[in-house]
Design an enzyme around this catalytic site. Structure first.
Site, mmCIF file in Angstrom:
data_model
loop_
_atom_site.group_PDB
_atom_site.id
_atom_site.type_symbol
_atom_site.label_atom_id
_atom_site.label_comp_id
_atom_site.label_asym_id
_atom_site.label_seq_id
_atom_site.Cartn_x
_atom_site.Cartn_y
_atom_site.Cartn_z
ATOM 1 N N SER A 39 4.824 -5.911 2.760
ATOM 2 C CA SER A 39 3.489 -6.003 3.351
ATOM 3 C C SER A 39 2.548 -6.754 2.409
ATOM 4 O O SER A 39 2.724 -7.939 2.173
ATOM 5 C CB SER A 39 2.980 -4.594 3.679
ATOM 6 O OG SER A 39 1.769 -4.640 4.399
ATOM 7 N N LEU A 40 1.550 -6.078 1.854
ATOM 8 C CA LEU A 40 0.638 -6.704 0.900
ATOM 9 C C LEU A 40 1.402 -7.402 -0.222
ATOM 10 O O LEU A 40 1.002 -8.471 -0.712
ATOM 11 C CB LEU A 40 -0.290 -5.638 0.310
ATOM 12 C CG LEU A 40 -1.090 -6.058 -0.926
ATOM 13 C CD1 LEU A 40 -2.209 -6.989 -0.528
ATOM 14 C CD2 LEU A 40 -1.602 -4.847 -1.664
ATOM 15 N N ARG A 87 -8.229 -9.817 3.819
ATOM 16 C CA ARG A 87 -7.294 -9.045 4.652
ATOM 17 C C ARG A 87 -7.668 -7.565 4.642
ATOM 18 O O ARG A 87 -7.731 -6.907 5.691
ATOM 19 C CB ARG A 87 -5.880 -9.249 4.122
ATOM 20 C CG ARG A 87 -4.749 -8.551 4.880
ATOM 21 C CD ARG A 87 -3.438 -8.907 4.193
ATOM 22 N NE ARG A 87 -2.259 -8.386 4.861
ATOM 23 C CZ ARG A 87 -1.662 -7.234 4.561
ATOM 24 N NH1 ARG A 87 -2.170 -6.465 3.612
ATOM 25 N NH2 ARG A 87 -0.558 -6.856 5.196
ATOM 26 N N GLN A 127 2.116 -11.228 10.427
ATOM 27 C CA GLN A 127 2.467 -9.987 9.725
ATOM 28 C C GLN A 127 1.512 -8.849 10.062
ATOM 29 O O GLN A 127 1.894 -7.677 10.051
ATOM 30 C CB GLN A 127 2.478 -10.243 8.209
ATOM 31 C CG GLN A 127 3.148 -9.154 7.399
ATOM 32 C CD GLN A 127 2.424 -8.911 6.095
ATOM 33 O OE1 GLN A 127 1.299 -8.443 6.079
ATOM 34 N NE2 GLN A 127 3.092 -9.246 4.992
ATOM 35 N N GLN A 179 0.823 -1.203 0.000
ATOM 36 C CA GLN A 179 0.000 0.000 0.000
ATOM 37 C C GLN A 179 0.860 1.257 0.000
ATOM 38 O O GLN A 179 1.896 1.316 0.652
ATOM 39 C CB GLN A 179 -0.926 0.004 1.210
ATOM 40 C CG GLN A 179 -2.122 -0.915 1.039
ATOM 41 C CD GLN A 179 -3.134 -0.784 2.162
ATOM 42 O OE1 GLN A 179 -3.332 -1.708 2.929
ATOM 43 N NE2 GLN A 179 -3.783 0.358 2.245
ATOM 44 N N HIS A 232 0.144 -3.078 10.912
ATOM 45 C CA HIS A 232 1.378 -3.690 11.415
ATOM 46 C C HIS A 232 1.680 -3.243 12.849
ATOM 47 O O HIS A 232 2.785 -2.831 13.178
ATOM 48 C CB HIS A 232 2.564 -3.372 10.494
ATOM 49 C CG HIS A 232 2.399 -3.919 9.115
ATOM 50 N ND1 HIS A 232 2.412 -5.267 8.852
ATOM 51 C CD2 HIS A 232 2.176 -3.296 7.928
ATOM 52 C CE1 HIS A 232 2.210 -5.454 7.557
ATOM 53 N NE2 HIS A 232 2.066 -4.283 6.982
#
Length: 351
Positions: A87-88, A112, A239, A9, A191
């Site tokens: 991340s993603l 998610r 995560q 993102q 996170h």
């Protein structure tokens, strides 16, 4: 050697994916059917101003980056040696490495994004010009222990995450320490511990997916080490509440040998971070490295993995999870359980 990198993102923009949707009509239609809306329209036109909303951002970035990967394979079919995603982007990397199908990856990121969007009251801020140790010391000094470090993007770029009021309170402390503070336009404390409320629900989603062993090593955000098939699910669940260890991820890849990095997806956010990490390492490549390497060797000869330590800025005793290593070519450190990251050896006292 080469590594494929996939963004998370923050890389999205209206118009992304224009070169790829028509190249892969089957995957595009599959995405439309699964999501219940036209992914091409969302990415190219964003008529309802949804692209920056987490529940839409995550599927959109996953699809665009996956198509970018498929398009790249047409030009360069030789397999990569490693993959990593921020991340993603970790989900796209796992798809690209054959660990999960396009459909399963899309289903997971849709779930998610929907779950993460339910957690309100959080905020995030970028912190520039301070390293991890300086940020943690600032937290301790100013009683900002309700904040977590969400992303360790480069030695001089991190992101903190927490409740909105705590993020606001951190600005003066960060700037007083010499850092730059930039509040991010995010809807939640990603996170961080504040994602724990949706972690169990996401664990159920992940448990329904069959993961295969990656055909190419994929570096996990949580550990900055290659995924193992039997721990992929637990790492993806963790995560949500753990730091993205991007600096350590790139440091690990650089340590494998002469490495070329190829970013696949919108923008070149990760390419810039890699350049920062490499530059930082180069600046210290010739400064006291033998002495520092000897310090690491001495620690490992004296203290095994699992050693209980006292950390200077943390009240509770902690336990090491890895041998000590030389990060960025100049920082002797050890990964510590519970600290969500590496602790400098000069801050650790073995008990």
């Amino acid at each position: 050697m080469k590594s494929y990198l996939f963004p998370g993102q923050g890389a999205q923009y209206v118009g992304m994916g224009k070169a790829w949707f028509d190249l892969f009509p089957e995957q595009t239609q599959t995405a439309n059917d699964m999501l219940g809306y036209c992914i091409k329209t969302l990415c190219l036109d964003d008529p309802h101003n949804q692209l920056n909303q987490t529940e839409y951002t995550q599927p959109a970035l996953y699809v665009v980056s996956a198509l970018a990967f498929l398009a790249h394979l047409q030009r360069d079919p030789a397999p990569a040696d490693f993959m990593a995603g921020h991340s993603l982007g970790e989900y796209t990397a796992l798809f690209a490495a054959g660990a999960l199908s396009f459909e399963d990856g899309l289903r997971l990121v849709q779930q998610r994004g929907a779950l993460m969007s339910q957690v309100s009251g959080g905020a995030m801020a970028a912190v520039l010009a301070l390293d991890e140790a300086a940020i943690r010391a600032t937290q301790a000094e100013h009683q900002l222990d309700a904040l977590d470090i969400a992303n360790l993007n480069s030695p001089q770029q991190s992101v903190i995450s927490g409740l909105s009021d705590d993020i606001s309170r951190a600005q003066h402390a960060i700037e007083q320490t010499g850092g730059r503070f930039i509040r991010l336009n995010t809807s939640g404390a990603f996170h961080s511990r504040y994602m724990a409320d949706v972690q169990a629900d996401f664990a159920h989603c992940v448990a329904e997916v069959e993961f295969k062993a990656p055909a190419v090593p994929v570096i996990a955000n949580v550990s900055a080490l290659p995924h193992q098939r039997n721990t992929i699910q637990s790492q993806l669940v963790a995560q949500l509440t753990h730091s993205v260890r991007w600096t350590e991820t790139i440091t690990y890849l650089l340590a494998q040998g002469d490495m070329t990095f190829v970013e696949l997806g919108p923008k070149k956010v990760l390419t810039k971070l890699v350049a920062e990490i490499k530059q930082h390492a180069a600046e210290y490549a010739h400064s006291d490295t033998p002495t520092l390497a000897q310090l690491v060797e001495q620690w490992n000869q004296t203290h095994g993995v699992g050693t209980t330590i006292k950390v200077a800025h943390i009240s509770e005793p902690m336990r090491t999870r890895t041998p000590a290593m030389l990060l960025f070519g100049h920082r002797p450190a050890v990964y510590v359980e519970g600290a969500q990251g590496y602790i400098a050896l000069d801050e650790a006292t073995a008990l």
